[in-house]
Scaffold this motif. Structure first.
Motif, PDB file in Angstrom:
ATOM      1  N   GLY A  85      -9.410   5.395  -4.664  1.00  0.00           N
ATOM      2  CA  GLY A  85     -10.087   4.602  -3.644  1.00  0.00           C
ATOM      3  C   GLY A  85     -10.354   3.178  -4.078  1.00  0.00           C
ATOM      4  O   GLY A  85     -11.298   2.553  -3.587  1.00  0.00           O
ATOM      5  N   ALA A  86      -9.525   2.659  -4.991  1.00  0.00           N
ATOM      6  CA  ALA A  86      -9.736   1.314  -5.536  1.00  0.00           C
ATOM      7  C   ALA A  86      -8.401   0.768  -6.016  1.00  0.00           C
ATOM      8  O   ALA A  86      -7.426   1.517  -6.160  1.00  0.00           O
ATOM      9  CB  ALA A  86     -10.735   1.369  -6.698  1.00  0.00           C
ATOM     10  N   ASP A 146     -11.217   5.466   1.295  1.00  0.00           N
ATOM     11  CA  ASP A 146     -11.588   4.086   1.639  1.00  0.00           C
ATOM     12  C   ASP A 146     -10.324   3.237   1.773  1.00  0.00           C
ATOM     13  O   ASP A 146     -10.191   2.174   1.162  1.00  0.00           O
ATOM     14  CB  ASP A 146     -12.522   3.479   0.584  1.00  0.00           C
ATOM     15  CG  ASP A 146     -13.821   4.252   0.458  1.00  0.00           C
ATOM     16  OD1 ASP A 146     -14.339   4.705   1.501  1.00  0.00           O
ATOM     17  OD2 ASP A 146     -14.320   4.418  -0.672  1.00  0.00           O
ATOM     18  N   VAL A 147      -9.386   3.730   2.579  1.00  0.00           N
ATOM     19  CA  VAL A 147      -8.063   3.115   2.679  1.00  0.00           C
ATOM     20  C   VAL A 147      -8.172   1.723   3.301  1.00  0.00           C
ATOM     21  O   VAL A 147      -8.733   1.566   4.382  1.00  0.00           O
ATOM     22  CB  VAL A 147      -7.118   4.000   3.524  1.00  0.00           C
ATOM     23  CG1 VAL A 147      -5.751   3.334   3.666  1.00  0.00           C
ATOM     24  CG2 VAL A 147      -6.981   5.380   2.883  1.00  0.00           C
ATOM     25  N   PRO A 148      -7.644   0.700   2.631  1.00  0.00           N
ATOM     26  CA  PRO A 148      -7.747  -0.669   3.138  1.00  0.00           C
ATOM     27  C   PRO A 148      -6.608  -0.997   4.103  1.00  0.00           C
ATOM     28  O   PRO A 148      -5.761  -0.139   4.407  1.00  0.00           O
ATOM     29  CB  PRO A 148      -7.625  -1.503   1.859  1.00  0.00           C
ATOM     30  CG  PRO A 148      -6.675  -0.703   1.023  1.00  0.00           C
ATOM     31  CD  PRO A 148      -7.006   0.746   1.306  1.00  0.00           C
ATOM     32  N   ALA A 149      -6.557  -2.240   4.546  1.00  0.00           N
ATOM     33  CA  ALA A 149      -5.463  -2.708   5.391  1.00  0.00           C
ATOM     34  C   ALA A 149      -4.151  -2.646   4.616  1.00  0.00           C
ATOM     35  O   ALA A 149      -4.118  -2.704   3.386  1.00  0.00           O
ATOM     36  CB  ALA A 149      -5.731  -4.140   5.849  1.00  0.00           C
ATOM     37  N   ASP A 155      -1.879  -4.783   4.136  1.00  0.00           N
ATOM     38  CA  ASP A 155      -1.587  -5.939   3.288  1.00  0.00           C
ATOM     39  C   ASP A 155      -2.170  -5.781   1.885  1.00  0.00           C
ATOM     40  O   ASP A 155      -1.576  -6.248   0.903  1.00  0.00           O
ATOM     41  CB  ASP A 155      -2.114  -7.222   3.925  1.00  0.00           C
ATOM     42  CG  ASP A 155      -1.231  -7.716   5.062  1.00  0.00           C
ATOM     43  OD1 ASP A 155      -0.050  -7.299   5.108  1.00  0.00           O
ATOM     44  OD2 ASP A 155      -1.720  -8.499   5.890  1.00  0.00           O
ATOM     45  N   VAL A 156      -3.325  -5.143   1.778  1.00  0.00           N
ATOM     46  CA  VAL A 156      -3.928  -4.908   0.462  1.00  0.00           C
ATOM     47  C   VAL A 156      -3.032  -3.979  -0.360  1.00  0.00           C
ATOM     48  O   VAL A 156      -2.783  -4.203  -1.555  1.00  0.00           O
ATOM     49  CB  VAL A 156      -5.343  -4.309   0.614  1.00  0.00           C
ATOM     50  CG1 VAL A 156      -5.930  -3.946  -0.748  1.00  0.00           C
ATOM     51  CG2 VAL A 156      -6.251  -5.286   1.348  1.00  0.00           C
ATOM     52  N   LEU A 157      -2.533  -2.947   0.281  1.00  0.00           N
ATOM     53  CA  LEU A 157      -1.652  -2.008  -0.406  1.00  0.00           C
ATOM     54  C   LEU A 157      -0.322  -2.651  -0.763  1.00  0.00           C
ATOM     55  O   LEU A 157       0.235  -2.399  -1.841  1.00  0.00           O
ATOM     56  CB  LEU A 157      -1.424  -0.775   0.466  1.00  0.00           C
ATOM     57  CG  LEU A 157      -2.675   0.031   0.815  1.00  0.00           C
ATOM     58  CD1 LEU A 157      -2.321   1.203   1.707  1.00  0.00           C
ATOM     59  CD2 LEU A 157      -3.371   0.520  -0.442  1.00  0.00           C
ATOM     60  N   GLU A 165      -0.457  -4.433  -3.990  1.00  0.00           N
ATOM     61  CA  GLU A 165      -0.295  -3.534  -5.135  1.00  0.00           C
ATOM     62  C   GLU A 165       1.179  -3.166  -5.323  1.00  0.00           C
ATOM     63  O   GLU A 165       1.686  -3.114  -6.450  1.00  0.00           O
ATOM     64  CB  GLU A 165      -1.129  -2.263  -4.927  1.00  0.00           C
ATOM     65  CG  GLU A 165      -2.625  -2.485  -4.843  1.00  0.00           C
ATOM     66  CD  GLU A 165      -3.256  -2.687  -6.207  1.00  0.00           C
ATOM     67  OE1 GLU A 165      -3.566  -1.694  -6.894  1.00  0.00           O
ATOM     68  OE2 GLU A 165      -3.427  -3.861  -6.602  1.00  0.00           O
ATOM     69  N   HIS A 210      -1.493   3.132   9.278  1.00  0.00           N
ATOM     70  CA  HIS A 210      -0.535   2.069   8.948  1.00  0.00           C
ATOM     71  C   HIS A 210       0.812   2.256   9.638  1.00  0.00           C
ATOM     72  O   HIS A 210       1.740   1.480   9.381  1.00  0.00           O
ATOM     73  CB  HIS A 210      -0.310   2.026   7.434  1.00  0.00           C
ATOM     74  CG  HIS A 210      -1.538   1.708   6.657  1.00  0.00           C
ATOM     75  ND1 HIS A 210      -1.797   2.238   5.406  1.00  0.00           N
ATOM     76  CD2 HIS A 210      -2.607   0.910   6.952  1.00  0.00           C
ATOM     77  CE1 HIS A 210      -2.958   1.785   4.962  1.00  0.00           C
ATOM     78  NE2 HIS A 210      -3.466   0.981   5.875  1.00  0.00           N
ATOM     79  N   TRP A 226      -3.478   5.516  -2.706  1.00  0.00           N
ATOM     80  CA  TRP A 226      -4.805   5.041  -2.268  1.00  0.00           C
ATOM     81  C   TRP A 226      -5.200   5.930  -1.101  1.00  0.00           C
ATOM     82  O   TRP A 226      -4.784   5.711   0.029  1.00  0.00           O
ATOM     83  CB  TRP A 226      -4.745   3.564  -1.859  1.00  0.00           C
ATOM     84  CG  TRP A 226      -6.096   2.889  -1.826  1.00  0.00           C
ATOM     85  CD1 TRP A 226      -7.259   3.393  -1.335  1.00  0.00           C
ATOM     86  CD2 TRP A 226      -6.400   1.571  -2.310  1.00  0.00           C
ATOM     87  NE1 TRP A 226      -8.268   2.497  -1.468  1.00  0.00           N
ATOM     88  CE2 TRP A 226      -7.779   1.356  -2.063  1.00  0.00           C
ATOM     89  CE3 TRP A 226      -5.657   0.554  -2.894  1.00  0.00           C
ATOM     90  CZ2 TRP A 226      -8.419   0.164  -2.387  1.00  0.00           C
ATOM     91  CZ3 TRP A 226      -6.294  -0.623  -3.220  1.00  0.00           C
ATOM     92  CH2 TRP A 226      -7.663  -0.828  -2.969  1.00  0.00           C
TER      93      TRP A 226
END
Length: 283
Positions: free
Chosen positions: A224-225, A254-257, A259-261, A264, A16, A251
């Motif tokens: 991871g969620a 399975d770290v997401p993009a 924007d997902v973080l 949150e 990121h 997180w």
């Protein structure tokens, strides 16, 4: 000593880096695991140096083995001091756990019996860490999957006594409270009612996984969620009592993009904003 801003922060992941550099100011602070930055140079330090110029920083240790029966590893402490001197973070924290036995190192954060002997060991180690680093540290409450018949203290009383003896602060991981409460079938709200919230310098929020067993649900602190709704509810109740506190979204798997973080982070920011407004209305 500087403090983290009373905003929502994010655990930094190298994937990121460019997005964070392009969106400066969108997170209140960044947190990194100390052990990932104990080398002298390379890409990790280049990225962290660039981000540190514009972000408050929390350094979170996972390898001191604060609860270990043997003495702390002096080489690890020296490298940690070097890292903290280099970046001057607003916060340093570690876990109420142990990770080593003799010469063996276990890649996990293992639980402790809450006894007078354990209390003396943990407090001695925290005193050593704070003296060596020349700063106050925060200690994180654990997520646990077993309890010990030998325990003679409740976890909240144990943590309260640690803060009284050492002067350290606490890192309240709300997901860990929910995970442990579910696994051991106790009331998370009753636990938080007994928690020494006045010592909390940072809050962690993370996701978990659920396994259904014949005896009922078993929660795994997976990082991871997304943060679960019951954890958000507990977090809001904590803020109602404390007012806004620096809050990290963790997180790690399975770290997401980004924007997902950031979604949150935005949800935590909304609750922090409500807590700030409530504090102002009560003044």
């Amino acid at each position: 000593m500087p403090h983290l801003p009373q905003r929502a922060g994010l655990g930094f992941k190298p994937e990121h880096f460019h997005d964070l550099m392009a969106r400066r100011g969108q997170v209140g602070f960044l947190e990194v695991h100390a052990e990932n930055y104990m080398g002298d140079g390379g890409a990790p330090h280049a990225m962290l140096t660039a981000l540190r110029a514009d972000h408050a920083l929390s350094i979170h240790g996972v390898g001191l083995s604060i609860g270990g029966a043997q003495g702390l590893n002096r080489d690890h402490l020296d490298r940690l001091r070097k890292l903290i001197d280099r970046y001057q973070p607003e916060s340093f924290s570690e876990h109420l756990a142990w990770s080593s036995h003799g010469a063996e190192w276990l890649n996990d954060l293992l639980p402790l019996p809450y006894t007078d002997e354990t209390l003396a060991t943990v407090c001695a180690h925290i005193d050593e860490v704070q003296t060596h680093l020349g700063r106050r540290m925060l200690l994180e409450n654990p997520a646990t999957y077993v309890t010990f018949q030998a325990s003679s203290w409740s976890e909240t009383d144990f943590l309260t006594e640690i803060t009284r003896r050492t002067g350290c602060g606490l890192l309240l991981d709300v997901n860990n409270v929910f995970v442990s409460a579910t696994n051991h079938r106790f009331d998370a709200r009753a636990y938080l009612a007994d928690f020494p919230l006045g010592a909390v310098g940072e809050i962690h929020l993370a996701g978990h996984e659920t396994e259904e067993l014949p005896s009922g649900p078993l929660l795994i602190d997976s990082h991871g969620a997304p943060v679960a709704d019951p954890v958000w509810a507990l977090y809001a109740e904590v803020l109602d009592r404390t007012g806004p506190l620096p809050t990290l979204i963790e997180w790690d798997n399975d770290v997401p993009a980004l924007d997902v973080l950031l979604a949150e982070v935005a949800r935590a920011s909304d609750l922090l904003g409500h807590a700030t407004k409530g504090q102002a209305d009560a003044a």
